[in-house]
Design a protein around this motif. Structure first.
Motif, mmCIF file in Angstrom:
data_model
loop_
_atom_site.group_PDB
_atom_site.id
_atom_site.type_symbol
_atom_site.label_atom_id
_atom_site.label_comp_id
_atom_site.label_asym_id
_atom_site.label_seq_id
_atom_site.Cartn_x
_atom_site.Cartn_y
_atom_site.Cartn_z
ATOM 1 N N ALA A 139 0.826 -1.159 0.026
ATOM 2 C CA ALA A 139 0.018 -0.054 -0.075
ATOM 3 C C ALA A 139 0.862 1.298 0.083
ATOM 4 N N GLN A 196 2.297 1.907 -3.538
ATOM 5 C CA GLN A 196 1.452 2.490 -4.426
ATOM 6 C C GLN A 196 1.122 4.046 -4.339
ATOM 7 N N ARG A 197 1.836 4.585 -3.022
ATOM 8 C CA ARG A 197 1.787 6.003 -2.683
ATOM 9 C C ARG A 197 3.041 6.616 -2.976
ATOM 10 N N GLN A 198 4.077 5.834 -3.838
ATOM 11 C CA GLN A 198 5.333 6.204 -4.262
ATOM 12 C C GLN A 198 6.469 6.248 -3.361
ATOM 13 N N PHE A 223 -3.632 -6.407 -3.173
ATOM 14 C CA PHE A 223 -3.935 -5.480 -4.039
ATOM 15 C C PHE A 223 -3.910 -5.977 -5.443
ATOM 16 N N GLU A 224 -3.259 -7.196 -5.370
ATOM 17 C CA GLU A 224 -3.023 -8.017 -6.612
ATOM 18 C C GLU A 224 -3.957 -8.943 -6.808
ATOM 19 N N VAL A 272 -8.160 -6.421 -5.230
ATOM 20 C CA VAL A 272 -8.070 -4.982 -5.096
ATOM 21 C C VAL A 272 -9.245 -4.333 -4.543
ATOM 22 N N ARG A 290 -5.162 0.026 2.795
ATOM 23 C CA ARG A 290 -5.003 1.413 2.260
ATOM 24 C C ARG A 290 -5.197 2.335 3.231
#
Ligand SMILES: Nc1ncnc2c1ncn2[C@@H]1O[C@H](COP(=O)(O)OP(=O)(O)OP(=O)(O)O)[C@@H](O)[C@H]1O
Ligand SMILES: [Mg+2]
Length: 253
Positions: A25, A28-30, A224-225, A228, A237
């Motif tokens: 997670a 996903q937020r870099q 998430f894979e 999701v 998340r």
């Protein structure tokens, strides 16, 4: 770089699930994450469908340079695997006359600052590997399964943490994460209320019981894979948001 251990002596409370899915997670937020598995079960590699050639133990013993032992598991998520090799590391630490608790910190001193987060998954129980993980990090995230006797386990763990804080005062129990939350179970709500009373600052939004979370590792996938749109993905998340929110606040160091 924030260093966070996922720890509680009690087994099966969602430590490894949290390590993997929180890392995913945050990526996903870099954010760039290094996951370190300090468990001889070596679950994290399996959960991410990785066949590691080296473990943390090889880095500590000098058998493998850090850069060779770290595997890119996903974009933004690197893994330093655990597994059976850690048993030897445990014995090596036990044999040290002093400074054993700093073994991991010393071996990882050269860890570069390219990571935003280092997340360390620990084994159940309380052993020298967990102690090493706690000396290495500054923050602790403790998953608490919402079931009978959950609070007793937490209190006992907090006493052990207090003992470490005497030598490592910056160590903070930053997050308490209720897991296996099920609104239909009255006990679940009761324990959540108690946690809210005792730990208002640390308490995170609970992770609900979600069968998808237990299925995902069988496919070597993060939530998430694998699913999701599941509640599991939603909850992890939300946990990442909570952790990200604290990026600019100091711990009570
Ligand atoms: N919120 C959840 N809902 C349903 N199943 C879950 C949830 N969280 C974890 N699980 C499942 O519960 C089991 C225990 O979770 P996990 O392995 O993450 O716990 P752990 O604390 O790391 O265990 P150990 O102490 O043995 O290392 C696993 O099968 C996992 O897939
Ligand atoms: Mg585990």
């Amino acid at each position: 770089m924030r260093k966070v251990a996922i720890a509680l002596s009690k087994g099966g409370v969602g430590k490894s699930t949290t390590a993997v899915n929180l890392a995913a997670a945050l990526a996903q937020r870099q954010r760039r994450i290094l996951l370190i598995d300090m468990d001889t079960q070596g679950q994290l590699a399996r959960m991410l469908n990785i066949a590691p050639t080296h473990t943390v133990a090889d880095v500590v013993s000098g058998e493998a340079p850090l850069k060779d032992a770290i595997i890119e598991a996903r974009p933004g998520v690197d893994l330093l695997a655990g597994g059976r090799g850690l048993a030897g590391l445990k014995r090596a630490i036990d044999r040290k006359e002093f400074g054993g608790e700093q073994t991991l910190s010393e071996a990882l001193a050269a860890l570069d600052a390219r990571y935003d987060y280092v997340i360390v998954d620990t084994a159940p129980g309380w052993d020298v590997l967990t102690v090493n993980a706690l000396f290495f990090v500054e923050e602790v995230l403790t998953p608490v399964a919402l079931e009978v006797l959950a609070l007793q386990g937490l209190q006992e763990f907090m006493r052990s943490l207090a003992a470490i804080r005497r030598y490592h005062p910056r160590l903070t129990l930053r997050y308490i994460l209720p897991t296996f939350f099920d609104r239909r179970v009255r006990k679940s709500d009761e324990i959540l209320q108690q946690l809210r009373q005792h730990f208002p600052a640390q308490l995170c939004h609970p992770i609900r019981y979600n069968v998808r979370l237990s299925e995902a590792p069988g496919y070597g996938q993060t939530i998430f894979e694998y699913a999701v749109t599941s509640t599991g993905a939603e909850d992890y998340r939300l946990l990442a948001e909570r952790v990200l929110n604290d990026e600019h606040t100091q711990t009570n160091a």
